[in-house]
Write a protein that holds these residues in place. Sequence first.
Motif, PDB file in Angstrom:
ATOM      1  N   LYS A  30       0.862  -1.177   0.000  1.00 37.61           N
ATOM      2  CA  LYS A  30       0.000   0.000   0.000  1.00 37.61           C
ATOM      3  C   LYS A  30       0.897   1.225   0.000  1.00 37.61           C
ATOM      4  N   THR A  31       0.390   2.327  -0.533  1.00 35.76           N
ATOM      5  CA  THR A  31       1.151   3.566  -0.517  1.00 35.76           C
ATOM      6  C   THR A  31       1.330   4.043   0.921  1.00 35.76           C
ATOM      7  N   GLY A  32       2.574   4.313   1.302  1.00 38.84           N
ATOM      8  CA  GLY A  32       2.854   4.775   2.654  1.00 38.84           C
ATOM      9  C   GLY A  32       3.195   3.681   3.635  1.00 38.84           C
ATOM     10  N   LEU A  33       3.248   2.419   3.180  1.00 36.20           N
ATOM     11  CA  LEU A  33       3.572   1.327   4.101  1.00 36.20           C
ATOM     12  C   LEU A  33       4.975   1.500   4.678  1.00 36.20           C
ATOM     13  N   GLY A  34       5.939   1.884   3.837  1.00 41.92           N
ATOM     14  CA  GLY A  34       7.301   2.085   4.324  1.00 41.92           C
ATOM     15  C   GLY A  34       7.368   3.148   5.398  1.00 41.92           C
ATOM     16  N   CYS A  35       6.586   4.221   5.235  1.00 42.25           N
ATOM     17  CA  CYS A  35       6.540   5.287   6.238  1.00 42.25           C
ATOM     18  C   CYS A  35       5.988   4.759   7.553  1.00 42.25           C
ATOM     19  N   ASP A  36       4.903   3.995   7.488  1.00 39.90           N
ATOM     20  CA  ASP A  36       4.284   3.467   8.705  1.00 39.90           C
ATOM     21  C   ASP A  36       5.227   2.524   9.446  1.00 39.90           C
ATOM     22  N   LEU A  37       5.935   1.671   8.697  1.00 41.68           N
ATOM     23  CA  LEU A  37       6.869   0.733   9.326  1.00 41.68           C
ATOM     24  C   LEU A  37       8.047   1.472   9.957  1.00 41.68           C
ATOM     25  N   CYS A  38       8.610   2.444   9.228  1.00 37.62           N
ATOM     26  CA  CYS A  38       9.760   3.188   9.752  1.00 37.62           C
ATOM     27  C   CYS A  38       9.378   4.019  10.965  1.00 37.62           C
ATOM     28  N   ARG A  39       8.151   4.512  10.991  1.00 35.26           N
ATOM     29  CA  ARG A  39       7.709   5.291  12.147  1.00 35.26           C
ATOM     30  C   ARG A  39       7.656   4.424  13.403  1.00 35.26           C
ATOM     31  N   ILE A  40       7.184   3.190  13.268  1.00 36.58           N
ATOM     32  CA  ILE A  40       7.121   2.293  14.421  1.00 36.58           C
ATOM     33  C   ILE A  40       8.527   1.921  14.883  1.00 36.58           C
ATOM     34  N   ILE A  41       9.426   1.658  13.935  1.00 36.84           N
ATOM     35  CA  ILE A  41      10.811   1.343  14.298  1.00 36.84           C
ATOM     36  C   ILE A  41      11.440   2.517  15.043  1.00 36.84           C
ATOM     37  N   LEU A  42      11.178   3.739  14.579  1.00 37.75           N
ATOM     38  CA  LEU A  42      11.682   4.927  15.272  1.00 37.75           C
ATOM     39  C   LEU A  42      11.043   5.070  16.643  1.00 37.75           C
ATOM     40  N   LEU A  43       9.758   4.745  16.748  1.00 39.16           N
ATOM     41  CA  LEU A  43       9.050   4.840  18.021  1.00 39.16           C
ATOM     42  C   LEU A  43       9.654   3.929  19.075  1.00 39.16           C
ATOM     43  N   PHE A  44      10.224   2.801  18.658  1.00 34.06           N
ATOM     44  CA  PHE A  44      10.857   1.877  19.591  1.00 34.06           C
ATOM     45  C   PHE A  44      12.327   2.228  19.838  1.00 34.06           C
ATOM     46  N   GLY A  45      12.771   3.371  19.338  1.00 37.24           N
ATOM     47  CA  GLY A  45      14.121   3.835  19.603  1.00 37.24           C
ATOM     48  C   GLY A  45      15.201   3.093  18.852  1.00 37.24           C
ATOM     49  N   LEU A  46      14.870   2.485  17.712  1.00 37.29           N
ATOM     50  CA  LEU A  46      15.837   1.718  16.929  1.00 37.29           C
ATOM     51  C   LEU A  46      16.330   2.547  15.749  1.00 37.29           C
ATOM     52  N   SER A  47      17.548   2.280  15.313  1.00 37.35           N
ATOM     53  CA  SER A  47      18.114   2.949  14.145  1.00 37.35           C
ATOM     54  C   SER A  47      18.301   1.937  13.025  1.00 37.35           C
ATOM     55  N   CYS A 353      23.640  11.690   1.810  1.00 35.24           N
ATOM     56  CA  CYS A 353      23.513  12.624   2.926  1.00 35.24           C
ATOM     57  C   CYS A 353      24.174  12.044   4.171  1.00 35.24           C
ATOM     58  N   GLN A 354      24.182  12.849   5.218  1.00 37.91           N
ATOM     59  CA  GLN A 354      24.668  12.403   6.516  1.00 37.91           C
ATOM     60  C   GLN A 354      23.530  11.718   7.261  1.00 37.91           C
ATOM     61  N   ASP A 355      23.858  10.661   7.983  1.00 33.36           N
ATOM     62  CA  ASP A 355      22.834   9.915   8.712  1.00 33.36           C
ATOM     63  C   ASP A 355      22.353  10.720   9.908  1.00 33.36           C
ATOM     64  N   HIS A 356      21.093  10.555  10.243  1.00 37.62           N
ATOM     65  CA  HIS A 356      20.553  11.113  11.476  1.00 37.62           C
ATOM     66  C   HIS A 356      19.394  10.238  11.937  1.00 37.62           C
ATOM     67  N   LYS A 357      18.968  10.445  13.141  1.00 37.69           N
ATOM     68  CA  LYS A 357      17.896   9.648  13.727  1.00 37.69           C
ATOM     69  C   LYS A 357      16.602   9.847  12.939  1.00 37.69           C
ATOM     70  N   GLY A 358      16.030   8.746  12.448  1.00 35.43           N
ATOM     71  CA  GLY A 358      14.783   8.832  11.698  1.00 35.43           C
ATOM     72  C   GLY A 358      14.957   9.239  10.251  1.00 35.43           C
ATOM     73  N   LEU A 359      16.147   9.041   9.688  1.00 37.18           N
ATOM     74  CA  LEU A 359      16.404   9.463   8.306  1.00 37.18           C
ATOM     75  C   LEU A 359      15.454   8.787   7.320  1.00 37.18           C
ATOM     76  N   ILE A 360      15.336   7.462   7.387  1.00 31.36           N
ATOM     77  CA  ILE A 360      14.469   6.750   6.446  1.00 31.36           C
ATOM     78  C   ILE A 360      13.008   7.139   6.663  1.00 31.36           C
ATOM     79  N   TYR A 361      12.625   7.369   7.908  1.00 28.31           N
ATOM     80  CA  TYR A 361      11.265   7.833   8.178  1.00 28.31           C
ATOM     81  C   TYR A 361      11.012   9.179   7.510  1.00 28.31           C
ATOM     82  N   ASP A 362      11.989  10.103   7.577  1.00 27.26           N
ATOM     83  CA  ASP A 362      11.821  11.417   6.954  1.00 27.26           C
ATOM     84  C   ASP A 362      11.648  11.295   5.443  1.00 27.26           C
ATOM     85  N   ILE A 363      12.388  10.377   4.827  1.00 26.63           N
ATOM     86  CA  ILE A 363      12.248  10.177   3.380  1.00 26.63           C
ATOM     87  C   ILE A 363      10.882   9.584   3.057  1.00 26.63           C
ATOM     88  N   MET A 364      10.499   8.556   3.795  1.00 22.29           N
ATOM     89  CA  MET A 364       9.254   7.847   3.494  1.00 22.29           C
ATOM     90  C   MET A 364       8.012   8.692   3.774  1.00 22.29           C
TER      91      MET A 364
END
Length: 513
Positions: A30-47, A353-364
Amino acid sequence: MGVLYEDVVLIREAENPGDPTVITVNCPDKTGLGCDLCRIILLFGLSISRGDFSTDGKWCYILFWVMGKPTTRWVLLKKRLLEVCPSYFSTTGIYYYQPENQQPKQPDVFLLKFWCSYDRKGLLHDVTEVLCELELTIKRVKVSTAPDEKVMDLFFVTDTRLALDFEAFSLVSFQSIHVPRISVNSFTPCASCMWDPQLAVAQLARPPPFVLGGWGMGWGHVVRFGTYIHVPLGSRVRVSLERFSPFSLGKWFIQLRFFIRELLHTKKRQEETIHHLKAALDDIMISCEIELAGPEFTACSQGSPFLPSAITEDMFCLELAKGCPSGCLTSNSVSVTMDNTLSPSHTLVRILCQDHKGLIYDIMRTLKDYNVQVSYGRFFANSKGNCEVELFITQADAKKVIDPSKQNALCSRIRMELSRPLRVAVISRGPDTELLVANPVELSGRGRPLVFYDIALALKILNTNIFSVEIGRHMICGREWEVYRILLEEGNSCSLPKKKLQEGVRNRLMGWE
């Protein structure tokens, strides 16, 4: 045939310290699935140190290599990832009846109010940490210190843990000479979902005996007409109908209704929350209450509609200037390019780019807001903190991004979101010092996870106490922002240079410490 429910998300934990944990997601796309998954991973404090994406437009296969912590709750993480994965039935053409024009219900807001005998270093961070572990989302905060040094905290929160209230009743015609009986069995965790838990109303009209589901398990308790059952969301439910008489001359109808509500409505969930808060605050807590926030409390929770005009233009500018305003969180350099020559059906987006916390979430989240579909992609971060991202994308109409104006708009937005994912400023408000942090809100209405947690942790490390906090949302430059306004105590804030305070909060938010 699809995939078994348990195999939609697989987590292979790291065998040795320092090794990544591998998360595999195999489900309908579904459109936005990657964003939803990355948001949960970020919510659990994982990089995320590495990622691979692949989809054919209907089914997707995603791999994440994440760096975990000893305290990571992997079982709960899997459950949360499963909740955002589309159901197998979304690819089969099987749909469920839902009332037309039904608007999604907004989550109920609860007021968590407690008094502490005195303030201490890191008090707000400790409370925030407990609420995050309990998966309570903080919507508003009002922290006040009385002249006698007692602290009153008002947290307006929503509960992400939901439960299912199940109602079943029968309509029997006058010709029937039997009385139907409805039985419900619930099992946790869910192994296979035969119906969508978001189903609002399901109506059945079949002659008895009839079994909906049919897992062949033992009978549960009997549900008579109009009775409610409380079932944890995600449970597997079997509904069976049984007649007492072997003969039936007429028709009868069964109506099933499912109501979803927050667990914080229940006494058990409230007692669990208070227990964890008392354990974290030791003996300084005087009292603690949890209640549904009414209009009078909601009015108190609203932040000030006005922001300091001196910083509004600089903080919330959507264009990247040659010289970044003071207080902006920026990576050293961000390169975003598009190429339509490497694929006949996809546009390649390459990001360095330079890595930062939640980088993939920001892209997605940016691609999700633009309704862009990622068909293939990979992400890799090296030991020096440099990241390389390659994504093959299509528009909502499954075509390449050809229009130069659309290309420039998307590249500019990605570049801006990665260069300035959050905005930070330290200003003087009269004789006091105020810390402002802002982050953009997704079009879906969700803010960035753990922002307030990181702010509280940074101030605790900097030995800076908080006098009061306001969290509110503002429409600025045609976009919604979540703004955190933290008023600092005079003694601590005056002894710490504003630049050092700003850098300390910035580095914690960006994951550079």
